[in-house]
Design a protein around this motif. Structure first.
Motif, PDB file in Angstrom:
ATOM      1  N   THR A 456       0.862  -1.175   0.000  1.00  0.00           N
ATOM      2  CA  THR A 456       0.000   0.000   0.000  1.00  0.00           C
ATOM      3  C   THR A 456       0.903   1.232   0.000  1.00  0.00           C
ATOM      4  OG1 THR A 456      -1.864   1.099   1.068  1.00  0.00           O
ATOM      5  CG2 THR A 456      -0.195   0.143   2.516  1.00  0.00           C
ATOM      6  N   PHE A 457       0.309   2.405  -0.016  1.00  0.00           N
ATOM      7  CA  PHE A 457       1.085   3.638  -0.125  1.00  0.00           C
ATOM      8  C   PHE A 457       0.577   4.654   0.882  1.00  0.00           C
ATOM      9  CE2 PHE A 457       0.657   1.589  -4.234  1.00  0.00           C
ATOM     10  CZ  PHE A 457       1.985   1.342  -4.550  1.00  0.00           C
ATOM     11  N   ALA A 458       1.486   5.383   1.493  1.00  0.00           N
ATOM     12  CA  ALA A 458       1.119   6.498   2.353  1.00  0.00           C
ATOM     13  C   ALA A 458       1.051   7.760   1.500  1.00  0.00           C
ATOM     14  CB  ALA A 458       2.140   6.656   3.471  1.00  0.00           C
ATOM     15  N   ALA A 475      -5.120   4.356   1.820  1.00  0.00           N
ATOM     16  CA  ALA A 475      -4.522   4.556   0.500  1.00  0.00           C
ATOM     17  C   ALA A 475      -5.169   3.695  -0.564  1.00  0.00           C
ATOM     18  CB  ALA A 475      -3.022   4.277   0.561  1.00  0.00           C
ATOM     19  N   GLN A 476      -5.417   2.426  -0.266  1.00  0.00           N
ATOM     20  CA  GLN A 476      -5.894   1.525  -1.301  1.00  0.00           C
ATOM     21  C   GLN A 476      -7.375   1.734  -1.624  1.00  0.00           C
ATOM     22  OE1 GLN A 476      -4.505  -2.432  -1.557  1.00  0.00           O
ATOM     23  NE2 GLN A 476      -2.870  -2.118  -0.076  1.00  0.00           N
ATOM     24  N   SER A 477      -8.129   2.438  -0.747  1.00  0.00           N
ATOM     25  CA  SER A 477      -9.546   2.659  -1.042  1.00  0.00           C
ATOM     26  C   SER A 477      -9.730   3.538  -2.264  1.00  0.00           C
ATOM     27  CB  SER A 477     -10.231   3.309   0.165  1.00  0.00           C
ATOM     28  OG  SER A 477      -9.712   4.614   0.381  1.00  0.00           O
ATOM     29  N   ASP A 478      -8.668   4.260  -2.637  1.00  0.00           N
ATOM     30  CA  ASP A 478      -8.762   5.144  -3.790  1.00  0.00           C
ATOM     31  C   ASP A 478      -8.447   4.424  -5.098  1.00  0.00           C
ATOM     32  OD1 ASP A 478      -9.179   7.827  -4.782  1.00  0.00           O
ATOM     33  OD2 ASP A 478      -7.025   7.895  -5.183  1.00  0.00           O
ATOM     34  N   LEU A 479      -8.130   3.133  -5.007  1.00  0.00           N
ATOM     35  CA  LEU A 479      -7.711   2.373  -6.180  1.00  0.00           C
ATOM     36  C   LEU A 479      -8.771   1.345  -6.541  1.00  0.00           C
ATOM     37  CD1 LEU A 479      -4.030   1.721  -5.081  1.00  0.00           C
ATOM     38  CD2 LEU A 479      -4.911   3.650  -6.399  1.00  0.00           C
ATOM     39  N   ASN A 480      -8.860   1.029  -7.841  1.00  0.00           N
ATOM     40  CA  ASN A 480      -9.866   0.055  -8.259  1.00  0.00           C
ATOM     41  C   ASN A 480      -9.405  -1.372  -7.948  1.00  0.00           C
ATOM     42  OD1 ASN A 480      -8.139  -0.812 -10.363  1.00  0.00           O
ATOM     43  ND2 ASN A 480      -8.877   0.832 -11.685  1.00  0.00           N
TER      44      ASN A 480
END
Length: 666
Positions: A456-458, A475-480
């Motif tokens: 994941t990413f900060a 962070a990952q909630s913004d990714l598909n």
């Protein structure tokens, strides 16, 4: 095809060792040499192996400029009476003839080398050197020139010194007095070249001195035989064939005379070709094809036709290769493969400049993070190893080896205060704990090992998703979903825990985080501001080969961080795809995978296109979309979630299995 004059058993007797070379001839970018071992030379002298027939077979396609004739191996000298006749034969073929020495006592007994504290071994060494110097103006020492003995002579001579220091001291003396001194006394014109083995991160322990010996000998040679990298005793990666050349080149200007490759690890057969390629990609003056007998050994056609990619136009193109050797020949040789490979590479290298890349500092005789540079090269980071700290570099990579420099913390601070960047590895953090590193960034190697299965990413200063203002925990909630899948490791891996203090002080940011099966995050890439510069910390898995399990998205961030100022960068590709960069904006991308791969490369600034040095075709740039590398011509990268970087021009292409492509920016 003419009958081969040796058996399979004879081939394997010689194929376990390696050898070197130097100069300019049939090819534009390098010369090609071969090396005849003492046993082969004896057979050539006795007539058991016909010089004319074997030479004709060897050179039917391969253009050889130079041959080394070895006069001693396994504590045995060749018959000197027939030596001059053999030398004259090869001179009549229009090639340069030089001597060779292998300081082995018994290859069969654990590759046992000479004992330089043993009076008999010393006297025999002088005798062998004197014999070679009488006949040749250049002598190449096989990589048996190391010191691994612990006899009673050595135990007494060592005293209170460490074994490493004792061996370094002894080999310096032996090189100066026993080898070079003897050769010069017998023949003042004689040059002594020392071939160094492929295990460059272990040199000091075996007495191979990269600091003093390059000033004593007339040149060095690099062992570039990287062979297979899976399930082998040595931790050698394919990139070593290139990386060791950069390591040796940077010891002293002009000291590195060439590299050599043997037939070991040639499975699939592309691996033999790749070792030759990666050696010459480093712009070596000489490519030595070890050894004379092994080069003549026939390769079964099944080695070509049984490859899954045999019908594809790969770099070792089956159809083109068979056309070169002729339809009536069903037993091509390693010499034929070398001929095909080097002819192709020579045309490319005529158009590339000097190799360069990310500056890496490895002090003389340093240990730690062993062969890590090769693993990093295999994930697309072009490595350039220096024995002295390179203060002119915008980014300097420090592995654990840099701990041996007592002034390393001061050098890091000076680099950062100048507004430049430094990337240190988790191994360096562990080694420098409590030694001043905390004055730059408050981080700690706890000694714990933790598992991770995804990333994941900060939203820290170095985050690729910073513009989305995503909180570290979300962070990952913004990714598909597809992007989430692309952030999984290909297997569970273990990493050392690096503790950082971002919650209270924001002193460091976890730009890339590994996620454990239980959901806990651990830093993979940290960033920390200091003065006008930035320090990065790269966590290396306990098994460095687990870097290959990192998904392309994560690898892309590592490449863009360490290569932020690189004129050419590999922006998106899986692991085991390497980039070789040159100072004229030329570059080579090599795919070591058994499958075709998509590649995205960027060039700094605005360029109109890139020119293919293999086909002569031109390629136009692709237009980066506004929401990441997806669509808009970025085929194959739609789920990476990454954004294009302003000020760079992007190119997308594919690379076939076990193949390379070469371009220069226009």
């Amino acid at each position: 095809m003419k009958k081969h004059l040796f058996t399979l058993a004879v081939f394997f007797a010689f194929a376990t060792v390696t050898t070197p070379a130097l100069a300019q001839g049939h090819y534009q970018s390098f010369i090609v040499s071969t090396y005849a071992t003492q046993g082969t030379v004896q057979r050539l002298i006795s007539g058991d192996m016909d010089p004319a027939e074997s030479w004709s077979n060897l050179t039917r396609h391969l253009k050889v400029d130079k041959i080394y004739i070895e006069v001693m191996r396994n504590h045995t000298l060749v018959d000197e009476a027939g030596l001059e006749k053999l030398i004259k034969f090869y001179q009549s073929q229009g090639v340069e003839v030089c001597g060779g020495l292998a300081f082995s006592v018994s290859e069969a007994n654990g590759y046992q080398g000479f004992d330089y504290a043993d009076p008999e071994n010393r006297e025999f060494a002088k005798k062998a050197v004197a014999m070679a110097a009488r006949h040749f103006n250049e002598i190449l020492l096989d990589d048996y020139y190391f010191f691994d003995r612990k006899t009673d002579y050595d135990i007494k001579a060592k005293g209170n010194r460490s074994w490493t220091q004792y061996r370094l001291d002894t080999m310096r003396e032996a090189t100066r007095d026993l080898i070079v001194g003897t050769a010069k006394r017998v023949n003042p014109q004689c040059k002594v070249i020392i071939k160094m083995a492929n295990w460059y991160d272990q040199y000091a322990g075996m007495g191979n001195d990269t600091e003093k010996v390059p000033l004593i000998a007339d040149g060095m040679f690099s062992g570039t035989e990287s062979r297979l990298w899976v399930g082998q005793e040595q931790h050698l990666q394919p990139y070593l064939s290139y990386d060791i050349m950069r390591f040796m080149d940077n010891l002293k200007p002009g000291v590195n005379k060439g590299g050599w490759v043997d037939q070991g690890g040639a499975f699939p057969i592309d691996r033999y070709s790749e070792q030759l390629l990666d050696t010459v990609f480093a712009r070596c003056p000489e490519m030595c094809c070890f050894n004379y007998a092994g080069m003549l050994f026939p390769v079964q056609m099944a080695a070509f036709t049984n490859r899954a990619w045999a019908d594809q136009p790969t770099s070792l193109n089956t159809a083109d290769f068979l056309k070169m050797i002729g339809t009536n020949d069903d037993h091509p040789t390693f010499a034929d493969i070398a001929a095909y490979t080097l002819d192709q590479a020579d045309k490319v290298l005529a158009n590339v400049g000097h190799p360069t890349g990310i500056k890496c500092y490895t002090p003389y005789h340093a240990t730690g993070d062993e062969f890590l540079h090769d693993y990093l090269g295999m994930i697309g980071l072009p490595m350039d190893i220096y024995p002295k700290f390179p203060p002119d570099a915008n980014m300097v990579l420090l592995t654990e080896q840099a701990k041996s420099d007592p002034h390393i913390i001061d050098k890091i601070k000076a680099q950062l205060e100048a507004g430049k960047s430094v990337c240190i590895t988790s191994g360096f953090v562990r080694a420098m704990q409590g030694k001043g590193l905390e004055d730059i960034c408050e981080i700690e190697a706890t000694g714990a090992t933790v598992p991770i299965e995804r990333f994941t990413f900060a939203s820290g200063p170095g985050s690729p998703f910073r513009s989305r203002r995503v909180a570290p925990g979300a962070a990952q909630s913004d990714l598909n979903t597809a992007t989430l899948d692309s952030l999984k490791t290909s297997r569970d891996i273990l990493i050392p825990e690096i503790k950082y203090f971002n919650i209270l002080t924001h002193d460091a940011w976890g730009d890339v985080l590994g996620v454990s099966p239980g959901g806990t995050t651990y830093p993979i890439l940290l960033s920390c501001n200091y003065s006008k510069g930035k320090l990065f910390v790269l966590t290396i898995p306990d098994d460095p080969a687990d870097l290959y399990a990192f998904p392309p998205t994560v690898l892309s961030i590592l490449r863009s961080t360490l290569g932020a100022n690189e004129p050419v960068r590999l922006d998106n590709a899986p692991a085991q795809v390497a980039l070789f960069r040159y100072d004229n904006n030329a570059f080579i991308v090599q795919n070591y995978l058994p499958a075709t791969t998509n590649v995205l490369v960027s060039v700094a600034g605005t360029v109109t296109g890139i020119h293919n040095l293999l086909t002569g075709d031109d390629m136009a740039p692709v237009t980066p979309p506004g929401s990441g590398f997806g669509g808009g011509g970025f085929g194959g990268f739609s789920n990476s979630g990454l954004r294009a970087q302003p000020g760079r021009t992007y190119f997308s292409f594919t690379v076939l299995p076990h193949s390379y492509v070469a371009y220069v920016a226009k």
